[in-house]
Enzyme design. Structure first.
Site, PDB file in Angstrom:
ATOM      1  CG  HIS A  46      34.244 -42.042   5.794  1.00  0.00           C
ATOM      2  ND1 HIS A  46      33.911 -42.120   7.130  1.00  0.00           N
ATOM      3  CD2 HIS A  46      35.566 -41.745   5.760  1.00  0.00           C
ATOM      4  CE1 HIS A  46      34.984 -41.891   7.877  1.00  0.00           C
ATOM      5  NE2 HIS A  46      35.996 -41.652   7.073  1.00  0.00           N
ATOM      6  CG  HIS A  62      36.502 -37.251  10.103  1.00  0.00           C
ATOM      7  ND1 HIS A  62      35.763 -38.178  10.797  1.00  0.00           N
ATOM      8  CD2 HIS A  62      37.422 -37.970   9.412  1.00  0.00           C
ATOM      9  CE1 HIS A  62      36.207 -39.390  10.535  1.00  0.00           C
ATOM     10  NE2 HIS A  62      37.224 -39.293   9.693  1.00  0.00           N
ATOM     11  CB  CYS A 119      37.610 -42.696  10.868  1.00  0.00           C
ATOM     12  SG  CYS A 119      39.021 -41.584  11.076  1.00  0.00           S
TER      13      CYS A 119
END
Length: 400
Positions: free
Chosen positions: A294, A329, A161
């Site tokens: 995040h 996400h 990620c």
């Protein structure tokens, strides 16, 4: 402060918009792109919510002018659309005029093609050409093909990620060291059954809208997206009299190697990454005006990142929010999506609301920004925290 790297173009496609303007409009309106799975044939339809892009593969192929027998994965299609918008936004008409590279990132790669032809792989020689698109580098090669970059550095980063943030960091360093004049940086990831099933096995998917930094958060919503930035050197910008959208002034990454899929409970990796980014930028914590966190809405991430923010900023934490309640996400694309959002925040002096927040976490008193806020911004910090403890931080500024 170190000499910044100019950002002269951006391109995005996500669940909340098919270009930069549409994404920004959705952010201002608080419009989420999260809904129940509708386009992927999976047993989880109706029970898992994701951020899907409306276009079918056929529609994306038509936008790129591809023939019906192409072997582009959905990741490559999304990446090419966003990268071409970034090039157009930077008003680049001759990609070969300067030393130009491409650093693209992905985690899913061509998994959608692999799934489609998995059972028929050995049945036909023709099927094998589709499977060739499985590996991560294939989507990068396809994007380079679409952009006309064929005689320079073209490479792929896959660090979960934090991938796109690391691509931006690598590109900035290549420019600052004089290796290239211009670098297109970012990432792309599509949704696939493999990804959905994998995250389902980890038990970190939410069956409702994700709620970053909320005490009652239930997990993340996966999303698909692509975003790219055009980074250019000071000399190129001056020579071509280019309009600058912002600057990459700080960057740092660290790997706390705490766990395969979890961040350190005390946010060790994120703390190190933020400290490194501040040092590269020559800034103090008090100089940061906004944090694009995040913020995945998982139990582990929000606790770890929150503790890291406190370790770095102490009692003077700037306004912060996560935009993953908008897009989901987006895995390897997340760092580039949120970098573009950070630049838009700088340009428009806006802090985005952290959607769906209701209850503060019991472990600390951090409360994200919950409404759209006008604020004069000079520097924005963006975090990307990946599996395996790979944590990256980028700092963007209006001035170099």
């Amino acid at each position: 402060m170190s000499t910044g790297v100019a950002i002269t173009g951006m391109g995005i496609i996500s669940a909340i918009g098919n270009n930069v303007a549409e994404n920004y409009s959705s952010l201002l309106e608080g419009r989420t792109g999260i809904s129940h799975i509708s386009k992927i044939d999976t047993v989880h339809k109706g029970s898992i919510m994701v951020g899907e892009i409306e276009f079918t593969n056929g529609e994306l192929e038509a936008k790129l002018g591809l023939s019906a027998d192409n072997n582009y994965s959905r990741t490559a299609l999304l990446g090419a659309i966003a990268a071409k918008e970034a090039i157009a936004n930077a008003k680049i008409t001759n990609i070969k005029a300067y030393r130009t590279g491409l650093i693209s990132s992905t985690s899913v790669g061509g998994m959608d093609m692999t799934e489609k032809f998995y059972y028929d792989y050995l049945e036909s020689e023709d099927n094998r050409r589709y499977i060739e698109g499985h590996h991560a580098g294939d989507s990068t090669e396809k994007i380079a093909e679409q952009l006309g970059i064929d005689q320079s550095l073209v490479t792929t980063i896959s660090t979960a990620c934090s991938s796109a943030a690391n691509a931006i960091m690598f590109g900035a360093r290549l420019i600052k060291t004089g290796k290239l004049d211009r670098v297109i940086v970012g990432g792309a990831d599509c949704l696939s059954k493999f990804t959905i099933n994998g995250f389902k096995t980890l038990m970190i998917l939410s069956d409702s809208y994700n709620t970053p930094f909320d005490e009652n958060r239930k997990g993340l919503n996966l999303g698909e997206a692509a975003a790219y930035l055009v980074l250019e050197s000071d000399s190129l910008v001056k020579k071509e009299k280019k309009k600058v959208l912002g600057y990459v002034v700080g960057y740092g990454n660290a790997n706390d190697a705490y766990h395969q899929t979890a961040s350190s409970e005390n946010g060790d990796g994120a703390t190190l990454a933020m400290e490194k980014a501040l040092a590269v930028a020559g800034l103090e914590p008090k100089d940061i005006d906004y944090i694009n966190a995040h913020g995945t809405a998982t139990g582990n991430n929000d606790l770890s990142e929150g503790r890291a923010i406190i370790r770095v900023f102490g009692e003077d934490v700037p306004e912060f929010s996560s935009t993953k309640a908008y897009t989901g996400h987006t895995l390897a694309a997340a760092g580039a999506i949120e970098a573009a959002y950070a630049i838009l925040a700088l340009q428009n002096n806006i802090i985005y609301p952290n959607l769906n927040f209701k209850t503060p976490m019991k472990e600390f008193s951090l409360i994200p920004q919950t409404t759209l806020k006008d604020k004069a911004l000079n520097t924005v910090l963006s975090n990307s925290l990946g599996f395996g403890g790979n944590c990256s931080t980028l700092i963007f500024s209006k001035l170099p």
